[in-house]
Write a protein that holds these residues in place. Structure first.
Motif, PDB file in Angstrom:
ATOM      1  N   LEU A 227       8.304   8.600  15.770  1.00  0.00           N
ATOM      2  CA  LEU A 227       7.033   9.696  15.469  1.00  0.00           C
ATOM      3  C   LEU A 227       6.262   8.944  14.409  1.00  0.00           C
ATOM      4  CD1 LEU A 227       8.730  13.070  15.660  1.00  0.00           C
ATOM      5  CD2 LEU A 227       7.516  12.167  17.451  1.00  0.00           C
ATOM      6  N   GLN A 228       4.808   9.039  14.696  1.00  0.00           N
ATOM      7  CA  GLN A 228       3.972   8.393  13.637  1.00  0.00           C
ATOM      8  C   GLN A 228       3.632   9.480  12.477  1.00  0.00           C
ATOM      9  OE1 GLN A 228       0.655   6.996  16.457  1.00  0.00           O
ATOM     10  NE2 GLN A 228       1.320   5.110  15.011  1.00  0.00           N
ATOM     11  N   HIS A 229       3.457   8.799  11.357  1.00  0.00           N
ATOM     12  CA  HIS A 229       3.126   9.569  10.180  1.00  0.00           C
ATOM     13  C   HIS A 229       4.106  10.561   9.756  1.00  0.00           C
ATOM     14  CE1 HIS A 229      -0.809   8.709  12.490  1.00  0.00           C
ATOM     15  NE2 HIS A 229      -1.007   7.829  11.641  1.00  0.00           N
ATOM     16  N   THR A 230       5.194  10.122   9.560  1.00  0.00           N
ATOM     17  CA  THR A 230       6.359  11.012   9.227  1.00  0.00           C
ATOM     18  C   THR A 230       6.728  10.354   7.868  1.00  0.00           C
ATOM     19  OG1 THR A 230       8.312  10.053  10.113  1.00  0.00           O
ATOM     20  CG2 THR A 230       7.075  11.478  11.501  1.00  0.00           C
ATOM     21  N   THR A 231       6.289   9.422   7.079  1.00  0.00           N
ATOM     22  CA  THR A 231       6.644   8.957   5.959  1.00  0.00           C
ATOM     23  C   THR A 231       5.841   9.081   4.935  1.00  0.00           C
ATOM     24  OG1 THR A 231       7.908   7.267   6.952  1.00  0.00           O
ATOM     25  CG2 THR A 231       7.327   6.790   4.817  1.00  0.00           C
ATOM     26  N   ARG A 232       6.495   9.971   3.878  1.00  0.00           N
ATOM     27  CA  ARG A 232       5.346  10.459   2.439  1.00  0.00           C
ATOM     28  C   ARG A 232       6.306  10.192   1.402  1.00  0.00           C
ATOM     29  NH1 ARG A 232       5.918  17.085   2.930  1.00  0.00           N
ATOM     30  NH2 ARG A 232       8.118  17.015   2.159  1.00  0.00           N
ATOM     31  N   PRO A 233       5.332   9.947   0.241  1.00  0.00           N
ATOM     32  CA  PRO A 233       6.101   9.938  -1.133  1.00  0.00           C
ATOM     33  C   PRO A 233       6.983  10.917  -1.561  1.00  0.00           C
ATOM     34  CG  PRO A 233       3.994   9.963  -1.330  1.00  0.00           C
ATOM     35  CD  PRO A 233       4.232  10.115   0.181  1.00  0.00           C
ATOM     36  N   ALA A 234       8.065  10.814  -2.312  1.00  0.00           N
ATOM     37  CA  ALA A 234       8.942  11.705  -2.811  1.00  0.00           C
ATOM     38  C   ALA A 234       8.200  12.352  -3.967  1.00  0.00           C
ATOM     39  CB  ALA A 234      10.427  11.189  -3.049  1.00  0.00           C
ATOM     40  N   CYS A 235       7.408  11.398  -4.663  1.00  0.00           N
ATOM     41  CA  CYS A 235       6.710  11.875  -5.687  1.00  0.00           C
ATOM     42  C   CYS A 235       5.490  12.567  -5.420  1.00  0.00           C
ATOM     43  CB  CYS A 235       6.665  10.637  -6.742  1.00  0.00           C
ATOM     44  SG  CYS A 235       5.636  11.078  -8.297  1.00  0.00           S
ATOM     45  N   GLU A 236       5.157  13.578  -5.687  1.00  0.00           N
ATOM     46  CA  GLU A 236       3.808  14.272  -5.413  1.00  0.00           C
ATOM     47  C   GLU A 236       2.567  13.585  -6.205  1.00  0.00           C
ATOM     48  OE1 GLU A 236       4.429  17.880  -8.665  1.00  0.00           O
ATOM     49  OE2 GLU A 236       4.631  18.275  -6.440  1.00  0.00           O
ATOM     50  N   LEU A 237       2.986  12.747  -7.153  1.00  0.00           N
ATOM     51  CA  LEU A 237       1.719  12.107  -7.893  1.00  0.00           C
ATOM     52  C   LEU A 237       1.656  10.950  -7.101  1.00  0.00           C
ATOM     53  CD1 LEU A 237       2.962  12.695 -11.457  1.00  0.00           C
ATOM     54  CD2 LEU A 237       1.385  14.028 -10.333  1.00  0.00           C
ATOM     55  N   ALA A 238       2.086  10.425  -6.196  1.00  0.00           N
ATOM     56  CA  ALA A 238       2.022   9.233  -5.658  1.00  0.00           C
ATOM     57  C   ALA A 238       1.021   9.432  -4.416  1.00  0.00           C
ATOM     58  CB  ALA A 238       3.407   8.546  -5.172  1.00  0.00           C
ATOM     59  N   GLY A 239       0.269   8.340  -4.130  1.00  0.00           N
ATOM     60  CA  GLY A 239      -0.489   8.450  -2.940  1.00  0.00           C
ATOM     61  C   GLY A 239       0.015   8.057  -1.680  1.00  0.00           C
ATOM     62  N   ASN A 240      -0.346   8.591  -0.390  1.00  0.00           N
ATOM     63  CA  ASN A 240       0.143   8.057   0.714  1.00  0.00           C
ATOM     64  C   ASN A 240      -0.090   6.756   0.977  1.00  0.00           C
ATOM     65  OD1 ASN A 240       1.685  10.473   1.661  1.00  0.00           O
ATOM     66  ND2 ASN A 240      -0.216  11.349   2.273  1.00  0.00           N
ATOM     67  N   GLU A 241       0.900   5.907   1.640  1.00  0.00           N
ATOM     68  CA  GLU A 241       0.305   4.694   2.100  1.00  0.00           C
ATOM     69  C   GLU A 241       0.244   4.580   3.310  1.00  0.00           C
ATOM     70  OE1 GLU A 241       2.974   1.700  -0.890  1.00  0.00           O
ATOM     71  OE2 GLU A 241       4.056   2.860   0.689  1.00  0.00           O
ATOM     72  N   ARG A 242      -0.499   3.382   4.019  1.00  0.00           N
ATOM     73  CA  ARG A 242      -0.811   3.481   5.495  1.00  0.00           C
ATOM     74  C   ARG A 242       0.420   2.939   6.091  1.00  0.00           C
ATOM     75  NH1 ARG A 242      -5.565   0.016   8.464  1.00  0.00           N
ATOM     76  NH2 ARG A 242      -4.866   0.375  10.654  1.00  0.00           N
ATOM     77  N   PHE A 369       8.581   4.869 -11.518  1.00  0.00           N
ATOM     78  CA  PHE A 369       8.238   3.596 -10.815  1.00  0.00           C
ATOM     79  C   PHE A 369       6.864   2.896 -11.380  1.00  0.00           C
ATOM     80  CE2 PHE A 369       6.809   6.696  -7.838  1.00  0.00           C
ATOM     81  CZ  PHE A 369       5.807   6.246  -7.374  1.00  0.00           C
ATOM     82  N   PRO A 370       6.733   1.719 -11.439  1.00  0.00           N
ATOM     83  CA  PRO A 370       5.476   1.030 -12.052  1.00  0.00           C
ATOM     84  C   PRO A 370       4.403   1.525 -11.237  1.00  0.00           C
ATOM     85  CG  PRO A 370       7.133  -0.404 -12.263  1.00  0.00           C
ATOM     86  CD  PRO A 370       7.796   0.732 -11.645  1.00  0.00           C
ATOM     87  N   GLY A 371       4.505   1.607  -9.867  1.00  0.00           N
ATOM     88  CA  GLY A 371       3.343   1.864  -9.018  1.00  0.00           C
ATOM     89  C   GLY A 371       2.533   3.071  -9.238  1.00  0.00           C
ATOM     90  N   LEU A 372       3.345   3.941  -9.911  1.00  0.00           N
ATOM     91  CA  LEU A 372       2.641   5.226 -10.253  1.00  0.00           C
ATOM     92  C   LEU A 372       1.446   5.358 -10.910  1.00  0.00           C
ATOM     93  CD1 LEU A 372       3.169   8.204  -9.247  1.00  0.00           C
ATOM     94  CD2 LEU A 372       4.790   8.444 -11.208  1.00  0.00           C
ATOM     95  N   GLU A 373       1.172   4.415 -12.051  1.00  0.00           N
ATOM     96  CA  GLU A 373       0.313   4.151 -12.570  1.00  0.00           C
ATOM     97  C   GLU A 373      -0.210   5.455 -13.556  1.00  0.00           C
ATOM     98  OE1 GLU A 373      -2.853   2.723 -10.200  1.00  0.00           O
ATOM     99  OE2 GLU A 373      -2.034   0.722 -10.320  1.00  0.00           O
ATOM    100  N   LEU A 374       0.855   5.809 -14.174  1.00  0.00           N
ATOM    101  CA  LEU A 374       0.969   7.280 -14.903  1.00  0.00           C
ATOM    102  C   LEU A 374      -0.321   7.310 -16.190  1.00  0.00           C
ATOM    103  CD1 LEU A 374       4.371   8.711 -15.590  1.00  0.00           C
ATOM    104  CD2 LEU A 374       2.310   9.565 -14.056  1.00  0.00           C
TER     105      LEU A 374
END
Length: 469
Positions: A227-242, A369-374
Motif C-alpha cells: 500500500l502507498q503512503h503508509t509511512t509517517r514519522p513517529a515524531c509529530e514535530l517531523a515532516g513527512n518525507e516523499r 535526532f539531528p534532522g529534527l532541527e529543533l
C-alpha cells in the motif's frame, strides 16, 4: 586475578552467543553505567528479540541489524541505448557495496513513469530495462565479486509495462527476483466510489484491475502488493518525507537511499500469560532494545557514505512487532469478538506509548535526532509561547528516532496452527491504527486465506492507514 567488573564482563560474554558478544561489547562501551551491560545481555538472550531478514526473524548480530535497502533505477535518460544497456554499469556500481554486505535491495522502476508518455512508450521502456537487466547486470556485477541475487524490483501497479517486468521472475541470472507492486491510492479510492475529483481519471475498469492484481499476488509466490503512503514519522514535530522506493524485506514504502536498522519483537515469545503481566516484560525489552539500537547506529558498517549520513541525521529504527495472532491464541482470546478487538487496540496503543516514552527519554539524555532541527522550531514557537514554554513543549515532544513502530496486518494472524478460521483474525486489524508504518511483510500465508478475505484485508488495512490518529 580479574576484578569484579572483569568477571562480570566475562560472565556476560559466556551467556551470549558468539555473534551477539560483539554486539554486546560495542553497545555497552557507549554506556557510562555498568547496569546497561547486564540489560543488554538479558535482551540478547531473550527469545523475543531478533533481526529482520527477508521479512522473517533472524539471529540478532551486528551485521544483521541492517540488511535491506531501497533505491531507484537511475533513469536519467529516456534514450533506448541508455535504458537497455548503459544504465546497467551505473546501477551495478551502486548495488555492489550493498550486495557485498549480503543485503536485499529493492530497485524501484516507477521513475519510468515520468512525463506525459503514452502507454506504448512506457511499455517499451520497461521492456528495454527488463531485457537490459537480464542480459547485462550479472556480468556488470561480476568484477565486484558479487552475484545478482537478493534483488527485488518494485513499480506502481498501474504501470502499462508490468507484464514486461514480471518476465524477470523466471530469470535465473538475477536469482529469480521478487516483484513488488505499489497499489496507488487512486485505485482504492475508485473502488470505494469516491468522487472523481478526488481520484482523478482512473484508466480502465478499477474493479477488473483490482481483481486481476489481487488474484496475481494471491496465486504467485514472489509477487507482493504494498500500500502507498503508509509511512509517517513517529515524531509529530517531523515532516513527512516523499516515499519513492520500497524496502524489500519489510515491504513498506520509504525514501530511497535511507538507512533502516530493523529489530523484531516476537510477542508470542513473551513469558507472560496475560496481557497485563506482559507489559512489564515488554517495557524492559523496549527500553533495552531502543537504547542498544541507538548505541549501534553510529557503529554499523554502512555500505555507503550516504547511508551512514542518513543514519546519523535521522536515526530511523524499524521495530517490527510480530506474533500478535499467536499470543492472542495462547491467551485463549477469540479474535472475532469485539472485546478481543478492543483489547488489541488498547494493548498496542500502550506499547506505542511505551516506545515513544523511551525514545523521548533518550532524546532528553542525548538530544533528538539531528534532522529534527529543533532550534528553528523553538524559534518559531517562542514567538507565540515564550522561550520557556516553547522549550518545555519541545522537551516533551522531541524523540531520538524519526521512525519507530512497524506493524504488518500479517502479524495479527497466527503462524502456528490457528485456533479459529483465519478470516476471524481480520477483526484485529483496527490495532494497526497505532503503527507509524504499516508494512506488508510476513505475507507468506497469503494463500492460506481465501482470495475474498485477502482483498478485504488489503482494503481494510488501506482504510485504517488513511485514518490513523
Amino acid at each position: 586475578m580479574m576484578d569484579d567488573r572483569q568477571a562480570k564482563a566475562e560472565r556476560c560474554r559466556s551467556d551470549v552467543a558468539a555473534p551477539d558478544a560483539e554486539l554486546l561489547e560495542i553497545a555497552a562501551a557507549v554506556e557510562p553505567r555498568a547496569t546497561w551491560r547486564a540489560e543488554f545481555a538479558w535482551l540478547l538472550r531473550h527469545p523475543a528479540v531478533a533481526a529482520a531478514r527477508g521479512g522473517s526473524p533472524a539471529p540478532l548480530g551486528l551485521r544483521s541489524l541492517a540488511t535491506e535497502y531501497a533505491m531507484r533505477f537511475p533513469a536519467v535518460s529516456g534514450d533506448a541505448a541508455w535504458l537497455a544497456e548503459r544504465s546497467v554499469p551505473v546501477l551495478a556500481r551502486r548495488l555492489a557495496p550493498l550486495l557485498a554486505h549480503g543485503a536485499e535491495v529493492g530497485i524501484d522502476l516507477s521513475v519510468l513513469e515520468r512525463g506525459q508518455r503514452s502507454d506504448a512508450i512506457r511499455r517499451e521502456q520497461m521492456r528495454l530495462v527488463a531485457a537490459g537487466l537480464a542480459a547485462h547486470l550479472p556480468a556488470a556485477l561480476a568484477p565486484f565479486g558479487v552475484a545478482a541475487h537478493g534483488l527485488v524490483f518494485a513499480v506502481t501497479a498501474d504501470h502499462p509495462g508490468l507484464g514486461e517486468l514480471l518476465r524477470l521472475r523466471s530469470c535465473t541470472g538475477l536469482g529469480r527476483p521478487r516483484v513488488v507492486l505499489r497499489l496507488p491510492d487512486r485505485l482504492l479510492l475508485a473502488l470505494r466510489g469516491a468522487d472523481r475529483a478526488e481520484t482523478g481519471a482512473w484508466p480502465g475498469d478499477p474493479v477488473r484491475q483490482w481483481q486481476g492484481l489481487t488474484s496475481l499476488a494471491h496465486r504467485e509466490p514472489g509477487i507482493h502488493l504494498v500500500l502507498q503512503h503508509t509511512t509517517r514519522p513517529a515524531c509529530e514535530l517531523a515532516g513527512n518525507e516523499r516515499s519513492d522506493a520500497v524496502l524489500p524485506g519489510s515491504l513498506f514504502e520509504t525514501r530511497a537511499e535511507t538507512a533502516w536498522p530493523t529489530l523484531v519483537l516476537a510477542l508470542d515469545q513473551l513469558a507472560a500469560t496475560t496481557p497485563a503481566t506482559a507489559l512489564p516484560e515488554l517495557r524492559r525489552l523496549l527500553a533495552a532494545g531502543l537504547r542498544l539500537a541507538d548505541n549501534l547506529v553510529d557503529q554499523l558498517d554502512w555500505p555507503s557514505p550516504e547511508l551512514a549520513q542518513d543514519a546519523l541525521v535521522n536515526r530511523r529504527l524499524a521495530v517490527h512487532l510480530s506474533g500478535i495472532g499467536d499470543v492472542f491464541d495462547r491467551w485463549g482470546l477469540d479474535p472475532a469478538t469485539s472485546a478481543s478487538a478492543q483489547l488489541a487496540v488498547r494493548w498496542l496503543g500502550i506499547v506505542r506509548r511505551l516506545m515513544l516514552r523511551e525514545s523521548n527519554a533518550l532524546a532528553r539524555e542525548r538530544g533528538p535526532f539531528p534532522g529534527l532541527e529543533l532550534r528553528d522550531i523553538e524559534t518559531t514557537l517562542a514567538r507565540s509561547l515564550g522561550n520557556e514554554r516553547a522549550r518545555r513543549l519541545l522537551r516533551r515532544a522531541g524523540l531520538r528516532h524519526r521512525h519507530l513502530l512497524v506493524l504488518s496486518p500479517w502479524a495479527l494472524f497466527p503462524r502456528r496452527a490457528a485456533r479459529r478460521p483465519l478470516p476471524a483474525y481480520l477483526h484485529l486489524l483496527p490495532a494497526l491504527r497505532w503503527a507509524d508504518t504499516i508494512a506488508m511483510c510476513g505475507d507468506g500465508m497469503v494463500r492460506a486465506l481465501p482470495v475474498a478475505a485477502y482483498r478485504r484485508l488489503l482494503r481494510m488495512t488501506w482504510a485504517i492507514a488513511r485514518n490513523r490518529p
